[in-house]
Design a protein around this motif. Structure first.
Motif, short mmCIF file in Angstrom:
data_model
loop_
_atom_site.label_atom_id
_atom_site.label_comp_id
_atom_site.label_asym_id
_atom_site.label_seq_id
_atom_site.Cartn_x
_atom_site.Cartn_y
_atom_site.Cartn_z
N SER A 10 62.65 -2.90 -80.46
CA SER A 10 63.77 -2.00 -80.51
C SER A 10 63.94 -1.51 -79.08
N THR A 11 65.11 -1.43 -78.25
CA THR A 11 65.22 -0.86 -77.00
C THR A 11 65.69 0.46 -76.88
N HIS A 12 66.62 0.58 -78.09
CA HIS A 12 67.38 1.94 -78.13
C HIS A 12 67.42 2.48 -79.54
N GLY A 13 66.47 1.91 -80.30
CA GLY A 13 66.31 2.49 -81.66
C GLY A 13 66.97 2.07 -83.04
N GLN A 14 68.15 1.16 -82.72
CA GLN A 14 68.84 0.86 -83.88
C GLN A 14 68.42 -0.26 -84.75
N THR A 15 67.43 -0.94 -83.93
CA THR A 15 66.94 -2.04 -84.82
C THR A 15 65.66 -1.26 -85.62
N PRO A 57 66.55 -6.86 -81.68
CA PRO A 57 67.85 -6.87 -80.89
C PRO A 57 68.31 -8.03 -80.09
N VAL A 58 69.40 -8.19 -79.77
CA VAL A 58 69.69 -9.36 -78.66
C VAL A 58 70.19 -8.51 -77.39
N ASP A 60 70.64 -9.21 -73.61
CA ASP A 60 71.44 -10.00 -72.52
C ASP A 60 71.05 -11.53 -73.00
N ARG A 61 71.85 -11.84 -74.03
CA ARG A 61 71.89 -13.24 -74.89
C ARG A 61 70.59 -13.62 -75.12
N PHE A 90 75.63 -6.77 -80.51
CA PHE A 90 77.14 -6.05 -80.21
C PHE A 90 78.16 -7.23 -80.69
N ALA A 91 77.69 -8.55 -80.68
CA ALA A 91 78.64 -9.75 -80.98
C ALA A 91 78.97 -9.59 -82.51
N GLY A 126 74.89 -4.06 -84.33
CA GLY A 126 73.95 -3.07 -83.84
C GLY A 126 74.93 -1.82 -83.47
N ALA A 127 74.40 -1.03 -82.53
CA ALA A 127 75.00 0.22 -81.95
C ALA A 127 75.30 0.04 -80.52
C1 LIG Z 1 71.32 -3.81 -71.89
C2 LIG Z 1 71.62 -4.27 -73.38
C3 LIG Z 1 72.18 -5.55 -73.25
C4 LIG Z 1 72.71 -6.15 -74.44
N1 LIG Z 1 72.95 -7.63 -74.53
C5 LIG Z 1 73.51 -8.00 -75.54
C6 LIG Z 1 74.07 -9.31 -75.69
O1 LIG Z 1 73.76 -10.02 -74.76
N2 LIG Z 1 74.65 -9.79 -76.76
C7 LIG Z 1 74.93 -8.77 -77.78
O2 LIG Z 1 75.58 -9.38 -78.58
N3 LIG Z 1 74.58 -7.58 -77.81
C8 LIG Z 1 73.86 -7.27 -76.46
N4 LIG Z 1 73.39 -5.69 -76.67
C9 LIG Z 1 73.70 -5.03 -77.77
C10 LIG Z 1 72.48 -4.59 -78.51
O3 LIG Z 1 72.08 -5.82 -79.33
C11 LIG Z 1 72.91 -3.63 -79.69
O4 LIG Z 1 73.06 -2.57 -78.86
C12 LIG Z 1 71.49 -3.25 -80.51
O5 LIG Z 1 71.91 -2.52 -81.39
C13 LIG Z 1 70.52 -2.73 -79.86
O6 LIG Z 1 69.31 -2.67 -80.66
P1 LIG Z 1 68.25 -1.62 -80.39
O7 LIG Z 1 68.87 -0.32 -80.38
O8 LIG Z 1 67.32 -1.87 -81.49
O9 LIG Z 1 67.63 -1.98 -79.15
C14 LIG Z 1 72.78 -5.32 -75.49
C15 LIG Z 1 72.46 -3.89 -75.36
C16 LIG Z 1 71.87 -3.58 -74.31
C17 LIG Z 1 71.39 -1.99 -73.80
#
Ligand SMILES: Cc1cc2nc3c(=O)[nH]c(=O)nc-3n(C[C@H](O)[C@H](O)[C@H](O)COP(=O)(O)O)c2cc1C
Length: 243
Positions: A10-15, A57-58, A60-61, A90-91, A126-127
Motif C-alpha cells: 500500500s502506498t497511501h493506506g487504502q489497500t 494498489p494500481v 502508474d498502470r 482509481f479506474a 480505491g481512494a
Molecule cells: C502516484 C499514483 C499513481 C496512480 N496510478 C494509478 C493508475 O495508473 N491507475 C489507476 O486506476 N489508479 C491509479 N492510482 C490510484 C490508486 O490506485 C488508488 O489511489 C489506490 O487507492 C491507492 O491505494 P493505496 O492507498 O493502498 O496506495 C494512482 C495513485 C497514485 C498516488
C-alpha cells in the motif's frame, strides 16, 4: 477453520484498510488470519498457511513491484492452496467501460506475467488522498478528476471503495477456503476409511495364500511320499526288466 495469510502492499493506506477489513471478515468466520506487509513476508512463509490473499494498489498502470516479485517467488506454493488477489485503483471508481477494461487488464497482466491464477479476484475502487500527494500527483489527479468524478477539492481525501463489494469478496473467499478444507478432509478421511478394510483384506488374502500353500503343496508332497506311481508299482523291483 484454516490459517490464512493476507499479504498486501500500500502506498497511501487504502489497500491496507481494505486488507484489514478482509482479515476481520475472515476472522469472524473462524479463520486464523495473519496480516503482513508483503515486503516483510519471509521466504517459504506461504507454505505455513492453508490459504493466501494478496493485495496491491494500481500505481502508474501496474501493481507494485514488491507484489509482482512476491507472486513470482511463491508461484508454486500459491498454486497448491486456495488463493485470492485484490487490487485497488482509481479506474474502478469510474463509470466507463474503457476504465473497467483497463482495470481488468491489470489483473490479466499479472496473471500472464507471473503464471499465478488466483481462485478469486476482487477489483475495488480505491481512494484519492490529495493532501498526501506531491504537487505533480495532486495536479494530475485534479485534472483527471475534473473530467471524470468532479472531485477536485485538493484539501481533502475522497474514498470510493464500496465496502459491500469488499465484504462480498471476503465472505466468498472465506466460504471457498472452508469448502476446500471440507473437501480435503473428506478425501483424506475417505482414504483413511478405506485403508483399514484394505489392510484387513490384504491380511486375509495373505493368510488364505499361506493356508493354500500349507494344505495343497504339503499334501501333494505327502502323496508322493505315501503312494508309488502305478508305473513304478508294475515294474519288478529287482534288476532291469529287459535283461
Ligand atoms: C502516484 C499514483 C499513481 C496512480 N496510478 C494509478 C493508475 O495508473 N491507475 C489507476 O486506476 N489508479 C491509479 N492510482 C490510484 C490508486 O490506485 C488508488 O489511489 C489506490 O487507492 C491507492 O491505494 P493505496 O492507498 O493502498 O496506495 C494512482 C495513485 C497514485 C498516488
Amino acid at each position: 477453520m484454516g490459517s490464512v495469510l493476507v499479504a498486501y502492499a500500500s502506498t497511501h493506506g487504502q489497500t491496507e484498510t481494505v486488507a484489514e477489513y478482509i482479515a476481520t471478515v475472515l476472522a469472524d468466520r473462524g479463520h486464523d488470519v495473519t496480516m503482513k506487509r508483503i515486503t516483510t513476508v519471509p521466504d517459504k512463509t506461504v507454505d505455513d498457511f492453508d490459504a493466501v490473499l494478496v493485495g496491491s494498489p494500481v500505481i502508474d498502470r501496474a501493481h507494485l513491484p514488491a507484489v509482482v516479485a512476491f507472486v513470482e517467488r511463491n508461484r508454486e506454493a500459491l498454486a497448491t492452496r486456495p488463493t485470492a488477489f485484490f487490487q485497488l485503483s482509481f479506474a474502478a471508481a469510474l463509470p466507463f467501460e474503457w476504465a473497467r477494461d483497463g482495470d481488468r487488464a491489470w489483473v490479466s497482466d499479472l496473471v500472464s506475467c507471473t503464471g499465478w491464477q488466483p481462485d478469486r479476484v476482487g477489483r475495488f475502487a480505491g481512494a484519492v488522498t490529495y493532501p498526501e500527494y506531491d504537487r505533480v500527483t495532486r495536479l494530475v489527479f485534479k485534472l483527471v478528476s475534473l473530467v471524470t468524478t468532479g472531485d477536485t477539492d485538493t484539501t481533502r481525501a475522497y474514498e470510493y471503495t464500496d465496502w459491500n463489494d469488499v465484504e462480498a469478496f471476503a465472505t466468498g473467499f472465506a466460504a471457498f477456503v472452508a469448502q476446500q478444507e471440507d473437501l480435503e478432509r473428506v478425501s483424506t478421511g475417505t482414504a483413511r476409511g478405506f485403508a483399514r478394510p484394505a489392510a484387513t483384506i490384504a491380511f486375509l488374502l495373505g493368510l488364505s495364500g499361506l493356508a493354500y500353500w500349507l494344505v495343497v503343496t504339503r499334501s501333494a508332497g505327502d502323496r508322493s511320499d505315501r503312494y508309488e506311481s502305478p508305473t513304478r508299482a508294475l515294474q519288478p523291483d529287482h534288476g532291469p526288466a529287459d535283461q
